[in-house]
Design a protein around this motif. Structure first.
Motif, PDB file in Angstrom:
ATOM      1  N   LYS A   1       0.858  -1.183   0.000  1.00 59.82           N
ATOM      2  CA  LYS A   1       0.000   0.000   0.000  1.00 59.82           C
ATOM      3  C   LYS A   1       0.892   1.229   0.000  1.00 59.82           C
ATOM      4  CE  LYS A   1      -4.043  -2.034   2.252  1.00 59.82           C
ATOM      5  NZ  LYS A   1      -5.005  -1.952   3.396  1.00 59.82           N
ATOM      6  N   SER A   2       0.901   1.924  -1.108  1.00 59.28           N
ATOM      7  CA  SER A   2       1.711   3.132  -1.210  1.00 59.28           C
ATOM      8  C   SER A   2       0.938   4.172  -1.999  1.00 59.28           C
ATOM      9  CB  SER A   2       3.050   2.828  -1.895  1.00 59.28           C
ATOM     10  OG  SER A   2       2.837   2.305  -3.191  1.00 59.28           O
ATOM     11  N   LYS A   3       1.378   5.401  -1.906  1.00 61.25           N
ATOM     12  CA  LYS A   3       0.690   6.460  -2.625  1.00 61.25           C
ATOM     13  C   LYS A   3       0.904   6.302  -4.120  1.00 61.25           C
ATOM     14  CE  LYS A   3       0.768  10.039   0.949  1.00 61.25           C
ATOM     15  NZ  LYS A   3       1.208  11.433   1.287  1.00 61.25           N
ATOM     16  N   PRO A   4      -0.145   6.443  -4.912  1.00 62.20           N
ATOM     17  CA  PRO A   4       0.019   6.320  -6.363  1.00 62.20           C
ATOM     18  C   PRO A   4       0.773   7.517  -6.935  1.00 62.20           C
ATOM     19  CG  PRO A   4      -2.196   7.040  -5.847  1.00 62.20           C
ATOM     20  CD  PRO A   4      -1.547   6.720  -4.535  1.00 62.20           C
TER      21      PRO A   4
ATOM     22  N   PHE B   1      -2.471   7.731 -13.653  1.00 59.27           N
ATOM     23  CA  PHE B   1      -2.056   7.211 -12.350  1.00 59.27           C
ATOM     24  C   PHE B   1      -1.152   5.991 -12.562  1.00 59.27           C
ATOM     25  CE2 PHE B   1      -5.701   4.573 -13.386  1.00 59.27           C
ATOM     26  CZ  PHE B   1      -5.320   3.308 -12.953  1.00 59.27           C
ATOM     27  N   ALA B   2      -0.294   5.758 -11.586  1.00 57.62           N
ATOM     28  CA  ALA B   2       0.518   4.534 -11.537  1.00 57.62           C
ATOM     29  C   ALA B   2       0.390   4.005 -10.120  1.00 57.62           C
ATOM     30  CB  ALA B   2       1.966   4.826 -11.883  1.00 57.62           C
ATOM     31  N   LEU B   3      -0.238   2.852  -9.978  1.00 56.48           N
ATOM     32  CA  LEU B   3      -0.523   2.277  -8.670  1.00 56.48           C
ATOM     33  C   LEU B   3       0.411   1.090  -8.433  1.00 56.48           C
ATOM     34  CD1 LEU B   3      -2.564   2.387  -6.247  1.00 56.48           C
ATOM     35  CD2 LEU B   3      -3.916   0.692  -7.505  1.00 56.48           C
ATOM     36  N   GLU B   4       1.207   1.172  -7.361  1.00 58.71           N
ATOM     37  CA  GLU B   4       2.100   0.061  -7.032  1.00 58.71           C
ATOM     38  C   GLU B   4       1.271  -1.068  -6.432  1.00 58.71           C
ATOM     39  OE1 GLU B   4       6.419  -0.791  -4.864  1.00 58.71           O
ATOM     40  OE2 GLU B   4       5.230   0.956  -4.252  1.00 58.71           O
ATOM     41  N   THR B   5       1.438  -2.258  -6.963  1.00 56.17           N
ATOM     42  CA  THR B   5       0.659  -3.411  -6.514  1.00 56.17           C
ATOM     43  C   THR B   5       1.575  -4.362  -5.740  1.00 56.17           C
ATOM     44  OG1 THR B   5       1.016  -4.435  -8.679  1.00 56.17           O
ATOM     45  CG2 THR B   5      -1.023  -3.179  -8.364  1.00 56.17           C
ATOM     46  N   LEU B   6       2.243  -5.250  -6.437  1.00 58.18           N
ATOM     47  CA  LEU B   6       3.315  -6.019  -5.808  1.00 58.18           C
ATOM     48  C   LEU B   6       4.534  -5.111  -5.680  1.00 58.18           C
ATOM     49  CD1 LEU B   6       2.870  -9.307  -7.860  1.00 58.18           C
ATOM     50  CD2 LEU B   6       2.244  -8.969  -5.458  1.00 58.18           C
ATOM     51  N   PRO B   7       5.451  -5.392  -4.775  1.00 53.12           N
ATOM     52  CA  PRO B   7       6.603  -4.490  -4.590  1.00 53.12           C
ATOM     53  C   PRO B   7       7.345  -4.214  -5.907  1.00 53.12           C
ATOM     54  CG  PRO B   7       6.532  -6.113  -2.836  1.00 53.12           C
ATOM     55  CD  PRO B   7       5.466  -6.517  -3.813  1.00 53.12           C
TER      56      PRO B   7
ATOM     57  N   ASP C   1     -10.447  -0.778  -5.225  1.00 56.33           N
ATOM     58  CA  ASP C   1     -10.165  -0.389  -3.834  1.00 56.33           C
ATOM     59  C   ASP C   1      -9.651   1.044  -3.770  1.00 56.33           C
ATOM     60  OD1 ASP C   1     -10.858  -2.901  -2.918  1.00 56.33           O
ATOM     61  OD2 ASP C   1      -8.790  -3.629  -2.786  1.00 56.33           O
ATOM     62  N   TYR C   2      -8.695   1.359  -4.625  1.00 59.93           N
ATOM     63  CA  TYR C   2      -8.076   2.690  -4.630  1.00 59.93           C
ATOM     64  C   TYR C   2      -9.100   3.777  -4.931  1.00 59.93           C
ATOM     65  CZ  TYR C   2      -5.794   6.707  -6.815  1.00 59.93           C
ATOM     66  OH  TYR C   2      -5.445   7.978  -7.181  1.00 59.93           O
ATOM     67  N   MET C   3      -9.941   3.544  -5.927  1.00 63.87           N
ATOM     68  CA  MET C   3     -10.925   4.563  -6.304  1.00 63.87           C
ATOM     69  C   MET C   3     -11.923   4.814  -5.175  1.00 63.87           C
ATOM     70  SD  MET C   3      -9.992   5.694  -9.194  1.00 63.87           S
ATOM     71  CE  MET C   3     -11.423   6.689  -9.593  1.00 63.87           C
ATOM     72  N   LEU C   4     -12.376   3.770  -4.527  1.00 61.54           N
ATOM     73  CA  LEU C   4     -13.360   3.942  -3.459  1.00 61.54           C
ATOM     74  C   LEU C   4     -12.731   4.573  -2.217  1.00 61.54           C
ATOM     75  CD1 LEU C   4     -15.418   0.627  -3.747  1.00 61.54           C
ATOM     76  CD2 LEU C   4     -16.000   2.902  -4.608  1.00 61.54           C
ATOM     77  N   ALA C   5     -11.446   4.284  -1.987  1.00 59.83           N
ATOM     78  CA  ALA C   5     -10.781   4.841  -0.810  1.00 59.83           C
ATOM     79  C   ALA C   5     -10.362   6.290  -1.017  1.00 59.83           C
ATOM     80  CB  ALA C   5      -9.562   3.988  -0.456  1.00 59.83           C
ATOM     81  N   SER C   6     -10.071   6.683  -2.265  1.00 63.13           N
ATOM     82  CA  SER C   6      -9.482   8.006  -2.504  1.00 63.13           C
ATOM     83  C   SER C   6     -10.481   9.064  -2.953  1.00 63.13           C
ATOM     84  CB  SER C   6      -8.377   7.892  -3.565  1.00 63.13           C
ATOM     85  OG  SER C   6      -8.915   7.489  -4.813  1.00 63.13           O
ATOM     86  N   ARG C   7     -11.673   8.640  -3.376  1.00 61.66           N
ATOM     87  CA  ARG C   7     -12.638   9.615  -3.896  1.00 61.66           C
ATOM     88  C   ARG C   7     -13.910   9.608  -3.050  1.00 61.66           C
ATOM     89  NH1 ARG C   7     -11.021  11.537  -8.926  1.00 61.66           N
ATOM     90  NH2 ARG C   7     -12.984  12.696  -8.937  1.00 61.66           N
ATOM     91  N   LYS C   8     -14.395  10.787  -2.774  1.00 62.89           N
ATOM     92  CA  LYS C   8     -15.629  10.916  -1.999  1.00 62.89           C
ATOM     93  C   LYS C   8     -16.845  11.138  -2.893  1.00 62.89           C
ATOM     94  CE  LYS C   8     -13.241  12.778   2.054  1.00 62.89           C
ATOM     95  NZ  LYS C   8     -13.108  13.913   3.003  1.00 62.89           N
ATOM     96  N   ASP C   9     -16.594  11.229  -4.205  1.00 59.81           N
ATOM     97  CA  ASP C   9     -17.701  11.528  -5.109  1.00 59.81           C
ATOM     98  C   ASP C   9     -18.250  10.289  -5.812  1.00 59.81           C
ATOM     99  OD1 ASP C   9     -15.444  11.094  -6.609  1.00 59.81           O
ATOM    100  OD2 ASP C   9     -15.873  12.630  -8.102  1.00 59.81           O
TER     101      ASP C   9
END
Length: 661
Positions: A150-153, A169-175, A263-271
């Motif tokens: 879990k890291s910042k995209p 966006f670039a989302l780190e998944t596995l290390p 997961d990322y979209m639901l956690a990072s956006r309130k809209d």
């Protein structure tokens, strides 16, 4: 010349198998002869997508049924795991067995079997629960998700357009492993629907025009849309190479990426309105659409496009590399889509691919399952019988209409002409060559293979090596056009793989030990190896040359051929110029012509011993030419050898004298 010589040797070696048919010889005959007889006997034509070289059929004629061509073909082909597909009144295509691809008739039988397993909602839901659990297990996704970080995209600046914005966006998944994509967001205020859009295998990936049109239009209509690279495509290829896409690992990783992006979209956006979460993709993206809907219950609407069938699981390992269709005793993509009931689902099909059967086969099955919930109206099929496999305007319009209805999107904003088509480079997170990748980023598939069975990816490592070689060869040309360079590298890579695969699948033992009719001596191991490799279909060579000449100059094509043969043309020509005193322009031209012929033919062979053997054939022709045009090759070569010996003695003496001083 090479083809003629080795065709003679191949015919001679195979003739050794044409023994008298008796019980002791198992009534055996070469497969190609049996198939030729079947064509003549039944008056049919056969198209070959199989390899018959060296294949001998036991009890051959006893397999033929004089009353049925199809029973005969089944009996003759089945020992080799081959099959036939009827393509016309008198035309049959012979193919290798493909585990993910079956016939419409197979699909019909499968759906009849599945229908027998449940007659109501309760029975279906018991089956669905088993399917969901076993699909996860067979996919191996939970073990992979447990190792994710879990890291910042990495986010780009927001680009503003007419009614929507785009952000990379670039989302780190596995290390060290990233999934890259773009988020398209409406400019309107309030809660928005969210649509996850896995990509298919259409050329250009997520950067192509019709993909941007769909993302932008849905965003203008009021949905946040996310598209992202396939594993081993786009920016992902900069990390793991494109060969990694054709692996079972891609099947699991692409599904993992879709879930982590959700997961990322639901956690990072309130809209985001959590009651309006869709998934939509075409072709291989449609296969992923169905899989994601099975893996995650948060999706509330699904729209697989030109993908769904009961008789095709997806031909790429990224769709069928893991054995999820064996779940719960055997399933198919139609059933996996069916357990999405009663939530809204759109299935788009056409008449030009495997989805042609949807209106009469898969859709009635889906309606029956949805009927258990009194929700037949929640599953929709838009069938386009005159269209082929793409994500064209009519398919996109079906998607717009569906999501407008189920997510209450604003159809007044449906106008594709308002979408700005961005250049591919604008959609990168790490630059065109990956120059902005973090130091800790994975840069080869080896770093990912550690999460899987390493032994299973031995072939992939070979593919990656060939891919690297092809890219380096083409890079040495310093082409200005990246598309041309990519096309040329792909052509070389595909050819290298075919040469390797043919060589590996046709060892010298497929050629019987016999006498070389040209020399009267027994065939050597190298002779037999080259005979086997020479039988590779000529279209493999022809396609490479055609593709290279499509994007390269003749000089550049020659440079690529030199890479295949490690510069043997220039090296050998230099040798002749050293041996032959005062070589004339005419002699030089002839020698060069022969060496270039050798070079082009040698590229279809696997190793340097074979390449050298091909050159020897043409060197012999050169030496005969010298003898026939007033030269004495043997004497010239002898004089050259004596001269070199004298030079070496002189060099040795001079060196010795220096030591004495």
């Amino acid at each position: 010349m090479k083809r003629i010589i080795f065709s003679v040797l191949l015919a001679a070696s195979l003739s050794a198998e044409a023994q008298t048919q008796t019980y002791e010889t198992a009534f055996a005959r070469p497969l190609n002869e049996v198939l030729a007889d079947i064509q003549q006997r039944f008056g049919i034509r056969l198209k070959y997508d199989i390899d018959t070289v060296g294949k001998v059929l036991p009890y051959a004629d006893f397999r033929i049924r004089p009353y049925s061509v199809e029973e005969s073909l089944t009996n003759v082909l089945s020992p080799f795991d081959y099959k036939f597909v009827k393509q016309g009144a008198d035309m049959y295509k012979l193919k290798a067995y493909e585990y993910p691809r079956r016939t419409d008739a197979d699909g019909e039988k499968m759906l009849a079997y599945l229908n027998s397993l449940y007659a109501d909602k309760e029975a279906l839901e018991l089956r669905a629960d088993s399917l969901r659990k076993e699909v996860r297990r067979r996919l191996g996704i939970d073990a992979l998700l447990a190792q994710c970080v879990k890291s910042k995209p990495v986010l780009s600046k927001v680009r503003k357009f007419d009614g929507y914005t785009v952000q990379n966006f670039a989302l780190e998944t596995l290390p060290g492993l990233y999934v890259c994509g773009s988020v398209y967001v409406p400019k309107s205020k309030g809660k928005h629907a969210l649509i996850i859009c896995p990509n298919g295998h259409f050329g250009g990936g997520r950067y192509r025009e019709d993909q941007q049109q769909r993302m932008g239009t849905l965003a203008r209509m009021g949905a946040v849309c996310v598209d992202y690279d396939l594993f081993g495509w786009g920016e992902s290829a900069l990390q793991v190479g494109s060969a990694a896409h054709r692996s079972s690992a891609a099947h699991t990783i692409q599904a993992m990426n879709g879930l982590l992006i959700l997961d990322y979209m639901l956690a990072s956006r309130k809209d985001i309105d959590v009651n309006r979460i869709g998934v939509n993709g075409g072709s291989g993206g449609g296969t992923q659409t169905v899989l994601l809907s099975v893996l995650d219950g948060r999706f509330t609407a699904s729209a697989p496009v030109v993908s769904l069938a009961s008789h095709f699981d997806g031909g790429c390992p990224c769709e069928s590399g893991m054995p999820i269709q064996l779940a719960a005793g055997g399933t198919c993509n139609a059933e996996l889509a069916a357990i999405f009931a009663p939530r809204p689902q759109l299935v788009v099909s056409d008449g030009g691919d495997w989805t042609a059967s949807v209106p009469t086969l898969e859709f009635p099955y889906l309606q029956r399952v949805y009927g258990f919930y009194g929700a037949k109206d929640k599953v929709v099929n838009v069938h386009l019988p005159k269209e082929k496999h793409d994500f064209g305007p009519n398919k996109r319009n079906a998607v717009y209409d569906f999501f407008a209805k189920v997510f209450d999107l604003d159809k007044k904003m449906l106008d594709e002409s308002k979408i700005t088509i961005e250049p591919e480079s604008a959609m990168y997170s790490f630059g065109e060559k990956g120059e902005l990748l973090p130091e800790s980023a994975v840069r080869s598939f080896d770093g990912i293979a550690a999460y899987f069975d390493k032994k299973a990816f031995a072939r992939l490592k070979s593919d990656a090596s060939l891919e690297k070689k092809a890219n380096e060869w083409v890079a040495s040309l310093n082409l200005d056009d990246d598309k041309k360079a990519g096309f040329a590298a792909t052509a070389v890579y595909n050819h290298l793989r075919k040469v390797r695969d043919w060589h590996n699948e046709h060892p010298y033992t497929t050629i019987p030990a016999s006498i070389n009719p040209l020399t009267g001596k027994p065939l050597s191991k190298l002779d037999r190896e080259m005979i086997a490799d020479s039988a590779m279909p000529e279209e493999v060579h022809e396609k490479l040359m055609k593709d290279l000449r499509r994007v390269l100059t003749e000089e550049q094509v020659e440079q690529i051929l030199d890479k295949y043969t490690v510069g043997k043309v220039a090296f050998t020509l230099k040798g002749y110029q050293a041996i032959v005193p005062n070589m004339t322009e005419e002699e030089t031209a002839f020698v060069l012509e022969q060496l270039k012929l050798a070079r082009e033919q040698a590229i279809d062979y696997k190793n340097m011993k074979q390449i050298s053997a091909i050159f020897e054939i043409y060197k012999t022709k050169c030496e005969q030419y010298f003898n026939e045009h007033g030269r004495n090759w043997r004497q010239m070569f002898k004089d050259y050898v004596n001269k070199r010996k004298a030079e070496k003695r002189k060099e040795k003496k001079e060196k010795s004298d220096k030591v004495v001083r």
